[in-house]
Design an enzyme around this catalytic site. Structure first.
Site, mmCIF file in Angstrom:
data_model
loop_
_atom_site.group_PDB
_atom_site.id
_atom_site.type_symbol
_atom_site.label_atom_id
_atom_site.label_comp_id
_atom_site.label_asym_id
_atom_site.label_seq_id
_atom_site.Cartn_x
_atom_site.Cartn_y
_atom_site.Cartn_z
ATOM 1 N N ASN A 162 36.343 67.896 32.341
ATOM 2 C CA ASN A 162 37.093 67.001 33.219
ATOM 3 C C ASN A 162 38.156 66.206 32.463
ATOM 4 O O ASN A 162 39.214 65.912 33.015
ATOM 5 C CB ASN A 162 36.146 66.072 33.982
ATOM 6 C CG ASN A 162 35.617 66.765 35.239
ATOM 7 O OD1 ASN A 162 36.077 67.853 35.594
ATOM 8 N ND2 ASN A 162 34.660 66.159 35.899
ATOM 9 N N CYS A 184 57.788 73.301 13.132
ATOM 10 C CA CYS A 184 58.106 73.368 14.566
ATOM 11 C C CYS A 184 57.387 72.328 15.417
ATOM 12 O O CYS A 184 58.024 71.573 16.146
ATOM 13 C CB CYS A 184 57.791 74.762 15.100
ATOM 14 S SG CYS A 184 58.865 75.996 14.389
ATOM 15 N N LYS A 202 49.519 76.017 7.035
ATOM 16 C CA LYS A 202 48.400 76.892 7.409
ATOM 17 C C LYS A 202 48.379 78.072 6.437
ATOM 18 O O LYS A 202 49.345 78.304 5.700
ATOM 19 C CB LYS A 202 48.494 77.365 8.861
ATOM 20 C CG LYS A 202 49.692 78.220 9.188
ATOM 21 C CD LYS A 202 49.611 78.704 10.633
ATOM 22 C CE LYS A 202 50.865 79.474 10.974
ATOM 23 N NZ LYS A 202 50.952 79.872 12.364
#
Ligand SMILES: NC(=O)c1ccc[n+]([C@@H]2O[C@H](COP(=O)([O-])OP(=O)(O)OC[C@H]3O[C@@H](n4cnc5c(N)ncnc54)[C@H](O)[C@@H]3O)[C@@H](O)[C@H]2O)c1
Length: 435
Positions: free
Chosen positions: A213, A267, A323
């Site tokens: 939720n 980015c 990364k």
């Protein structure tokens, strides 16, 4: 199966009808006499598409009854499903008094029952409630959890307005428990539904509804903020989001959904800032978009706090680029972390398979010259050299070979994992960032 349902509101009424339609005999229980009377006349307690026909038909077939007496319901069923309300307090805490009261009543009835009983928590409750409900039932029944009864968490995912359709078509049925037979019994209730059944830990089943939720609320506010910005630029926001949803590789997909370290690179930070600036330039508030950067910074802070808590100062950083599989150091969160550690007097040894100082060029080189000007003194091409020189090993790349270095890592004061390397999780000195 003989099933009792506690709470005849939106969830309870739909469950009552749908379970009866699926062949079970169902007894509804509510403290509200008016709701009980409605069910006993074959009428629903709520306004919801299709539920009136289902309740009416199943009532006529004798599959549905209702009562205000908890004991009557428990003694005449083998499973009790709790669907009572769990409203929020003004401070945001849950009011669990109704569900606790129900547990107490079930326990009192179980004191008079010989056969095994399964209690299913269908209401939305905080992690820890299943355990507490077990304790309440033990106290009021004088019987033992796991011997005379079991408590299973099985959150409801239906939405008002399409509740019957959602009941019959869940994306997944989640069942959390600690008693194999009880889990099997609960799973058998849902076997006609065309949805995978996910049997899991109690706490996972308890928290999943909150995670779902919160994400749904995030989706709505994200789309609304995109809409506000698009409108200001006279761009059709619905068309934008239609195309957005067509990207099932990165947008509507499991991508980026693993808890871990901060994002970085050339980015994401830049383009998020661009979007926030667009909103700002059009005098629009975009609190969700604005908060993303703070949340990302918080992840770096948490990593640093874990390092600080070890009390050690010699760190090996395994992975520097933003990364694995790239030498791009621009806006790498590891560079930020390294900068912070150096500033705080830590001694650092860095290994990154793809980062070779002689090969760094352009914006990449400029970035690292500004942020880690002494990188040449810190970097090594030998992972073992980095590990041996340090007390704390900090892992930031998913391709780190945990198996190969496990024995060396086990000798260290701490292994701090920002990416979750499975091979290392059982080391006694292991610390996961957010797992
Ligand atoms: N409404 C939804 O769309 C929805 C969807 C999924 C999950 N949930 C969760 O399911 C739970 C129930 O939600 P709801 O909307 O059906 O609530 P609701 O307020 O419509 O119904 C709750 C019912 O429980 C009854 N009740 C209270 N104490 C009782 C007791 N001791 N014994 C028997 N009955 C008792 C109340 O009289 C009421 O009829 C909540 O935890 C909610 O968060 C709701």
């Amino acid at each position: 199966m003989e099933i009792s349902i506690f709470g005849l509101g939106y969830v309870g009424c739909v469950s009552l009808g749908c379970l009866a339609k699926n062949g079970h005999r169902v007894i509804g229980v509510d403290v509200n006499q008016f709701k009980v009377d409605l069910i006993n006349k074959g009428l629903p307690t709520i306004v919801e598409k299709d539920i009136d026909n289902i309740i009416s038909e199943e009532f006529k077939r004798g599959k549905i009854t209702a009562t205000v007496f908890a004991e009557e319901a428990v003694l005449n069923s083998e499973v009790s499903i709790l669907c009572v309300g769990t409203p929020s307090s003004p401070q945001g805490h849950l009011n669990l008094s109704y569900i606790y009261k129900t547990a107490e009543q079930i326990g009192e009835a179980l004191a008079k029952k010989d056969s095994f009983h399964v209690v299913i928590i269908r209401s939305t409750v905080m992690p820890g409630t299943n355990k507490k409900i077990g304790e309440i039932i033990e106290n009021s029944s004088g019987k033992k959890r796991g011997v005379a009864f079991s408590v299973v968490s099985n959150p409801e995912f239906l939405r008002e307005g399409s509740a019957v359709k959602d009941y019959y078509n869940p994306a997944v049925t989640v069942i959390g428990g600690d008693h194999e037979l009880a889990l099997k019994k609960v799973a058998s209730i849902y076997e006609e539904l065309d949805a995978p059944i996910e049997i899991t830990d109690i706490e996972v089943a308890e928290i999943i509804k909150y995670v779902n939720n919160s994400f749904h609320a995030l989706k709505i506010t994200f789309a609304n903020e995109v809409g506000n910005i698009c409108k200001a630029l006279e761009i059709d926001s619905h068309h934008v989001m239609q195309i957005f949803c067509k990207d099932t590789h990165l947008n509507i997909s499991p991508a980026y959904f693993k808890p871990g370290f901060a994002y970085g690179g050339s980015c994401l930070p830049k383009d998020l800032m661009g979007m926030v600036t667009l909103a700002h330039d059009h005098y629009l508030l975009s609190p969700v978009l604005n908060a993303i950067h703070d949340s990302n910074e918080n992840q770096k802070r948490l990593a640093f706090e874990i390092i600080q808590r070890t009390g050690k100062k010699k760190i090996a950083l395994m992975g520097l680029s933003f990364k694995e599989g790239t030498d791009d150091l621009r806006y790498s969160p590891s560079v930020d972390l390294a900068e912070k550690m150096i500033g705080k007097g830590y001694s650092l040894s860095i290994y990154d398979k793809n980062v070779h100082l002689s090969k760094l060029v352009g914006a990449n080189k400029q970035f690292i010259d500004e942020h880690l000007p002494h990188l040449s003194d810190l970097i090594t091409n030998d992972p073992m050299e980095a590990i041996e020189s340090a007390d704390i090993i900090l892992i930031n790349h998913k391709n780190f070979d945990g198996h190969k270095y496990k024995s060396a890592l086990s000798q260290k004061s701490a292994v701090i994992d920002l990416v979750r390397i499975e091979d290392l999780e059982n080391l006694p000195n292991y610390h996961g960032l957010c797992w």
